[in-house]
Design a protein around this motif. Structure first.
Motif, PDB file in Angstrom:
ATOM      1  N   ASP A  90      -4.878   8.586  -9.391  1.00 48.36           N
ATOM      2  CA  ASP A  90      -6.278   8.244  -9.663  1.00 48.36           C
ATOM      3  C   ASP A  90      -6.530   7.729 -11.075  1.00 48.36           C
ATOM      4  O   ASP A  90      -7.381   8.230 -11.778  1.00 48.36           O
ATOM      5  N   VAL A  94     -11.221   6.958  -7.011  1.00 49.15           N
ATOM      6  CA  VAL A  94     -10.830   7.056  -5.607  1.00 49.15           C
ATOM      7  C   VAL A  94     -11.945   7.820  -4.914  1.00 49.15           C
ATOM      8  O   VAL A  94     -12.184   8.988  -5.215  1.00 49.15           O
ATOM      9  N   CYS A 110      -3.657   3.619  -7.491  1.00 46.21           N
ATOM     10  CA  CYS A 110      -4.652   2.783  -8.172  1.00 46.21           C
ATOM     11  C   CYS A 110      -4.024   1.872  -9.222  1.00 46.21           C
ATOM     12  O   CYS A 110      -4.576   0.827  -9.527  1.00 46.21           O
TER      13      CYS A 110
END
Length: 188
Positions: A90, A94, A110
């Motif tokens: 993340d 998210v 990500c």
């Protein structure tokens, strides 16, 4: 004013992940994840208390083991379930909607690392958000890549690699994931 690496990360700009502030934030998440992963399942009550506080997800359930580097970029909807082995990297937001089910070993990424090997070695990356709608089912060992949005009630087949957005009410499978047929929304 010069932006910090965390500010660049949050703004979706190139940043260095080799940064003391980001290291400190990762240590907070590592502690919460460690506590969660080592707790007796009966004591976890769906999620270890430090992880629940970090994620601010009062009704979500996360089976152990689980991994995330930051946690503060994760938003889990009501009654969402993450099975054992899920990893959410993340570095960007998210968002996972209400009543979603993620199978074992689902991975959500990500970060994209720089293509230039010297910049990549220096820790340069960019982070793109991932958004998952409500009532989505993601099969075991699926991989969701940076910048992807998955619409409400979609299904992602086990082992799929999702490289592009998935429309609502669609079933996708494969590597790369492609629509296999439109699902019917029926009420029983």
């Amino acid at each position: 004013m010069v932006k910090s690496e965390r500010e660049k990360m949050a703004a979706g700009e190139w940043y260095s992940c080799l940064d003391p502030e980001l290291d400190a934030l990762r240590k907070v998440a590592q502690s919460a994840v460690h506590e969660h992963n080592l707790m007796h399942p009966g004591a976890r009550d769906g999620m270890g208390p430090s992880l629940r506080e970090l994620l601010n997800a009062p009704t979500a359930i996360i089976e152990a083991p689980f991994y995330c580097p930051y946690g503060f970029n994760i938003a889990l909807g009501d009654d969402t379930f993450l099975n054992a082995g899920c990893t959410i990297l993340d570095s960007a937001p998210v968002t996972i909607g209400d009543q979603c089910q993620l199978g074992p070993n689902v991975q959500i990424y990500c970060a994209e690392h720089h293509q230039d090997p010297d910049k990549r070695t220096a820790g340069l990356e960019i982070a793109l958000p991932v958004t998952i709608g409500n009532q989505v089912w993601i099969g075991g060992a699926a991989v969701i890549l940076p910048g992807v949005t998955i619409g409400d009630r979609a299904i992602v087949g086990a082992g799929s690699v999702v490289t592009k957005n998935v429309a609502a009410n669609t079933i996708v499978a494969g590597n790369p994931a492609k629509p296999i047929h439109r699902s019917r929304t029926t009420k029983s």
